[in-house]
Design an enzyme around this catalytic site. Structure first.
Site, short mmCIF file in Angstrom:
data_model
loop_
_atom_site.label_atom_id
_atom_site.label_comp_id
_atom_site.label_asym_id
_atom_site.label_seq_id
_atom_site.Cartn_x
_atom_site.Cartn_y
_atom_site.Cartn_z
CE LYS A 89 -13.39 -2.78 -1.63
NZ LYS A 89 -14.49 -3.00 -0.68
CE LYS A 125 -4.39 -1.68 1.83
NZ LYS A 125 -5.33 -1.69 2.94
CE LYS A 128 -8.50 -11.44 -5.15
NZ LYS A 128 -8.37 -11.70 -3.70
#
Ligand code: TRP
Length: 331
Positions: free
Chosen positions: A200, A116, A197
């Site tokens: 969102k 992140k 994958k």
């Protein structure tokens, strides 16, 4: 609910963005099914969502929207707890106590923090201690099983490690929880980049199908899904990731095996195959969209509120034990 003769399940979802087909077939559909066999607690983890930059009004709206979709897809508030993490302050309180016994070395190994921050998130303390709050979520309800995706394995390990450390030092209070990936979990990939994958956070909207998308949008996205130039429909994640992904989606929606689908579509051509995939996805999502659109925000808030009160009672019972064991009992 709270029938403790059954093993207890706890899981959480971050209220960020829309819920998509990958999350549904990979996890949330199972959340609904698991209610038959387990004592289930589902939490909208809004405190976790604050660890990256966010807009307060959007977070507030996303909590309701997430609850709405979960109820629409079958999470039944009469059988499960469904509430926002921030409604039960004990999550943060237990996270503090666990944090006081979490070695920094454990957190320094977390791949999600590294990923992140590498992608631009600011390296704040909340993001760093994210796994400790997650451990607190799970242990607060003394859960036995935690249905999560593959990407959460490391967090489950930390949870187990902290539960063991706690029990060794202060006495057996927490069951050691296990991660649980039900057999019916599908691995759904991006429609535009089928080796990643479905996510969102992908800026490309075409890469995913949201659970409340209109049928024509669903069909368009599946028709334009990236595939390959060899015309045969067969399952091969390496050489044919796009077609394999569509086969997996179709299999998950219909319950038919991949082999059975390949028998039918091997030589029909991609156009016909993709339309068939679109048909089953549209059929699968139609009742969810219908239920979602019929739900009233006020009713959803009332569900969250009532569940939060029950959750807080359970949390308080655990915290009584934790406080007594750790020397900070209330007078
Ligand atoms: N970290 C999880 C995710 O991003 C969300 C989460 C928070 C969670 N607390 C949890 C999942 C407790 C399971 C149990 O998907």
């Amino acid at each position: 609910m709270a029938d403790q003769t059954r093993p207890r399940i706890f899981s959480g979802v971050q209220p960020t963005g829309n819920m998509h087909l990958g999350g549904y077939l990979g996890a949330f559909r199972n959340w609904a099914r698991l209610q038959d066999e387990y004592d289930t607690i589902y939490c909208i983890v809004d405190l976790h969502a604050m660890t990256v930059e966010y807009d307060p009004a959007e977070l507030a709206a996303a909590r309701i929207e997430t609850a709405k979709v979960l109820i629409a897809l079958g999470v039944d508030p009469d059988r499960s707890l469904l509430y926002n993490q921030s409604q039960v302050p004990e999550h943060a309180e237990l996270a503090w106590i666990l944090g006081a016994m979490t070695p920094m070395g454990v957190l320094n190994r977390m791949t999600q923090f590294k990923d992140k921050t590498a992608r631009g998130a600011s390296p704040n303390l909340g993001l760093y201690s994210y796994p400790v709050l997650m451990a607190a979520d799970i242990l607060l309800y003394r859960a036995n099983l935690v249905p999560v995706g593959d990407d959460q394995r490391q967090h489950i390990e930390v949870t187990r490690d902290l539960a063991e450390r706690f029990n060794n030092r202060f006495g057996e209070i927490f069951p050691i929880p296990e991660g649980y990936i039900p057999e019916t979990s599908a691995r759904v990939m991006s429609l535009t980049n089928p080796t990643d994958k479905m996510s969102k956070s992908d800026p490309q909207e075409k890469s995913r199908i949201d659970l409340t998308d209109e049928p024509d949008v669903i069909r368009k996205r599946i028709r334009s899904a990236v595939t390959d130039s060899d015309p045969e429909v067969r399952f091969d994640r390496e050489d044919k990731p796009g077609i394999s992904n569509l086969l997996e989606i179709m299999s998950a929606c219909t319950g038919r095996s991949i082999d059975n689908l390949v028998d039918e579509y091997a030589h029909t051509g991609y156009g016909i195959f993709k339309d068939a995939v679109a048909d089953v996805v549209i059929e699968e999502l139609a009742p969810i969209k219908e239920a979602h659109d019929a739900l009233d925000d006020g009713d959803v808030r009332a569900v969250l509120h009532a569940s939060g009160i029950k959750g807080a009672e359970m949390a308080a019972a655990t915290m009584d034990l934790v406080r007594a064991a750790t020397g900070v009992k209330r007078f």
